[in-house]
Write an enzyme that holds these catalytic residues in place. Structure first.
Site, mmCIF file in Angstrom:
data_model
loop_
_atom_site.group_PDB
_atom_site.id
_atom_site.type_symbol
_atom_site.label_atom_id
_atom_site.label_comp_id
_atom_site.label_asym_id
_atom_site.label_seq_id
_atom_site.Cartn_x
_atom_site.Cartn_y
_atom_site.Cartn_z
ATOM 1 N N ASP A 201 5.658 -31.244 32.928
ATOM 2 C CA ASP A 201 6.535 -30.320 32.201
ATOM 3 C C ASP A 201 5.857 -28.937 32.154
ATOM 4 O O ASP A 201 4.676 -28.826 31.816
ATOM 5 C CB ASP A 201 6.719 -30.873 30.775
ATOM 6 C CG ASP A 201 7.803 -30.159 29.993
ATOM 7 O OD1 ASP A 201 8.733 -29.612 30.608
ATOM 8 O OD2 ASP A 201 7.730 -30.167 28.739
ATOM 9 N N HIS B 116 16.257 -27.506 28.412
ATOM 10 C CA HIS B 116 15.015 -27.596 27.616
ATOM 11 C C HIS B 116 15.362 -27.354 26.147
ATOM 12 O O HIS B 116 16.462 -26.917 25.812
ATOM 13 C CB HIS B 116 14.006 -26.548 28.096
ATOM 14 C CG HIS B 116 13.303 -26.948 29.343
ATOM 15 N ND1 HIS B 116 11.959 -27.202 29.398
ATOM 16 C CD2 HIS B 116 13.781 -27.163 30.601
ATOM 17 C CE1 HIS B 116 11.634 -27.545 30.628
ATOM 18 N NE2 HIS B 116 12.719 -27.527 31.383
ATOM 19 N N GLY B 117 14.383 -27.606 25.292
ATOM 20 C CA GLY B 117 14.562 -27.317 23.870
ATOM 21 C C GLY B 117 15.752 -28.049 23.284
ATOM 22 O O GLY B 117 16.496 -27.504 22.479
HETATM 23 P P1 13P Z 1 12.175 -29.640 22.013
HETATM 24 O O1 13P Z 1 11.051 -28.873 21.377
HETATM 25 O O2 13P Z 1 13.508 -29.158 21.558
HETATM 26 O O3 13P Z 1 12.024 -31.096 21.861
HETATM 27 O O4 13P Z 1 12.123 -29.316 23.590
HETATM 28 C C1 13P Z 1 11.211 -29.970 24.425
HETATM 29 C C2 13P Z 1 11.164 -29.366 25.786
HETATM 30 O O5 13P Z 1 11.995 -28.602 26.208
HETATM 31 C C3 13P Z 1 10.023 -29.779 26.621
HETATM 32 O O6 13P Z 1 9.983 -29.108 27.840
HETATM 33 O O1 G3H Z 2 7.354 -27.395 26.391
HETATM 34 C C1 G3H Z 2 7.348 -27.852 25.277
HETATM 35 C C2 G3H Z 2 7.031 -29.234 24.972
HETATM 36 O O2 G3H Z 2 7.528 -29.523 23.702
HETATM 37 C C3 G3H Z 2 5.566 -29.543 25.103
HETATM 38 O O3 G3H Z 2 4.862 -29.016 24.068
HETATM 39 O O4 G3H Z 2 2.912 -27.825 25.095
HETATM 40 O O5 G3H Z 2 2.888 -28.620 22.710
HETATM 41 O O6 G3H Z 2 2.724 -30.253 24.573
HETATM 42 P P1 G3H Z 2 3.251 -28.916 24.112
HETATM 43 ZN ZN ZN Z 3 10.577 -27.088 27.852
#
Ligand code: 13P
Ligand code: G3H
Ligand code: ZN
Length: 345
Positions: free
Chosen positions: A83, A232-233
């Site tokens: 990710d 995302h998000g």
């Molecule tokens: P959230 O913070 O909304 O769970 O999003 C996670 C995300 O987009 C990880 O790449």
């Molecule tokens: O990209 C956002 C994800 O929620 C991952 O978060 O970088 O704190 O592991 P993190």
């Molecule tokens: Zn993300």
């Protein structure tokens, strides 16, 4: 079953008209909860690790845990995805480790904070595609920037600034054509973390969900019906989970996430991967706080990690059902990276 290339999971989701949750993990309990939920709902699933997660777990531990997950549940198609990779080097490292899919987030510079130029985004995403596809590995790219900032990742854009960084559908078409990526993350007004909105009802003063530019997803889907989009998000930040945290000594202000109905609307219009991290964090924290508050004499980590794992499991089951992936694990014969290599050729 070996870990499968994410591209196959997304192609099959497109055929079936459903979305697939991509859940962030940092530890064994989250991976076990995801796999148990996938098993119990018969769902294909994407497990993803951020750079922060890989640093926290020292990389090799997460890789081995994900392999264990695939081994324990051989009938569940599962992809192992990086990710928010920030450079070709990071993506190469993940691929060397055995990830079947990587995200090259070229919407931001290598620092993971500064919005990138369009040309540089194309350049770095294409470089990753050219490296990954001959190895059968799937590539996700991102066009436009999300709001917010989470543990140092993200441009930290305000709600107003986010509007200037939404994905432009015409540019998206050009981006996909120039890079040949497999999945396109779009910026439509979501942001990472628990505080996504900042909008209040002017009359009641209550928090409102963030205003999402769903029409951009509709437009991109019209222009490119075969493009797999990524949201995302996408945590919904359920009030009941925030309430548990606050009931047991937490201090989270009122907040709002992404309503499930909006995610489902996205899925109807080409969203195939739905990223969720925060909801699992909330469930885990609430469960642990509850044990600490109600049974202060406890000190065995299993006494609070087991309820934490169960609380995360409940979230995953709900999301798998809501996104539509439930019931689809057995629909197809999973392919390997070797098979995917041939497909890209
Ligand atoms: P959230 O913070 O909304 O769970 O999003 C996670 C995300 O987009 C990880 O790449
Ligand atoms: O990209 C956002 C994800 O929620 C991952 O978060 O970088 O704190 O592991 P993190
Ligand atoms: Zn993300």
């Amino acid at each position: 079953m070996p870990l499968v290339p994410m591209r196959q999971i997304l192609d099959e989701a497109a055929k079936g008209g459903y979305g697939v949750g991509a859940f962030n993990v940092n530890n064994m309990e989250q991976i076990q909860a995801i796999m148990q939920a996938a098993n119990d709902t018969n769902s294909p699933v994407i497990i993803q690790a951020s750079r922060g997660a890989l640093k926290y777990s020292k990389m090799i531990y997460l890789k081995k845990l994900m392999e264990a997950a695939a081994e324990e549940f051989p009938h569940i198609p599962v992809a192992m995805h990086l990710d928010h990779g920030n450079s070709l080097a990071t993506c190469k490292e993940a691929i060397a480790l055995g990830f079947t899919s990587v995200m090259m987030d070229g919407s931001l510079g290598e620092d993971g904070k500064t919005p990138n130029s369009y040309d540089d985004n194309v350049k770095v995403t294409l470089a990753v595609v050219e490296y990954a596809h001959p190895l059968g590995v799937t590539v996700e790219g991102e066009l436009g920037c999300l709001g917010g900032i989470e543990d140092g990742h993200g441009a930290g854009l305000s709600n107003a600034q986010v509007q200037d960084h939404l994905t432009n559908p015409a540019q998206a078409e050009d981006f996909v054509a120039k890079t040949g990526l497999d999945a396109l993350a779009v910026a439509i007004g979501t942001s990472h973390g628990a505080y996504k909105s900042g909008r209040k009802d002017p009359v009641t003063g209550e928090m409102l969900p963030p205003a999402l530019a769903m029409e951009r997803i509709h437009e991109i889907h019209k222009r490119m019906p075969n493009c797999h989009m990524v949201m995302h998000g996408s945590s919904s930040v359920p009030k009941e989970l925030v309430d548990i945290i606050n009931q047991y000594g937490g201090n989270m202000p009122d907040t709002f996430g992404i309503p499930i109905e909006q995610i489902q609307d996205g899925i109807k219009h080409g969203v195939r991967k739905v990223n969720v991290d925060t909801d699992s964090r909330l469930a885990i924290t609430g469960a642990i706080r509850k044990v600490f508050a109600e049974k202060p004499e406890k000190f065995d980590p299993r006494d609070y990690l087991k309820p934490a794992r169960e609380a995360a499991y409940e979230v995953y089951v709900k999301r798998m059902k809501a996104f539509g992936q439930a019931g689809h694990a057995g629909d197809y014969k999973p392919i390997t990276l070797e098979d995917a290599k041939a497909l890209y050729r």
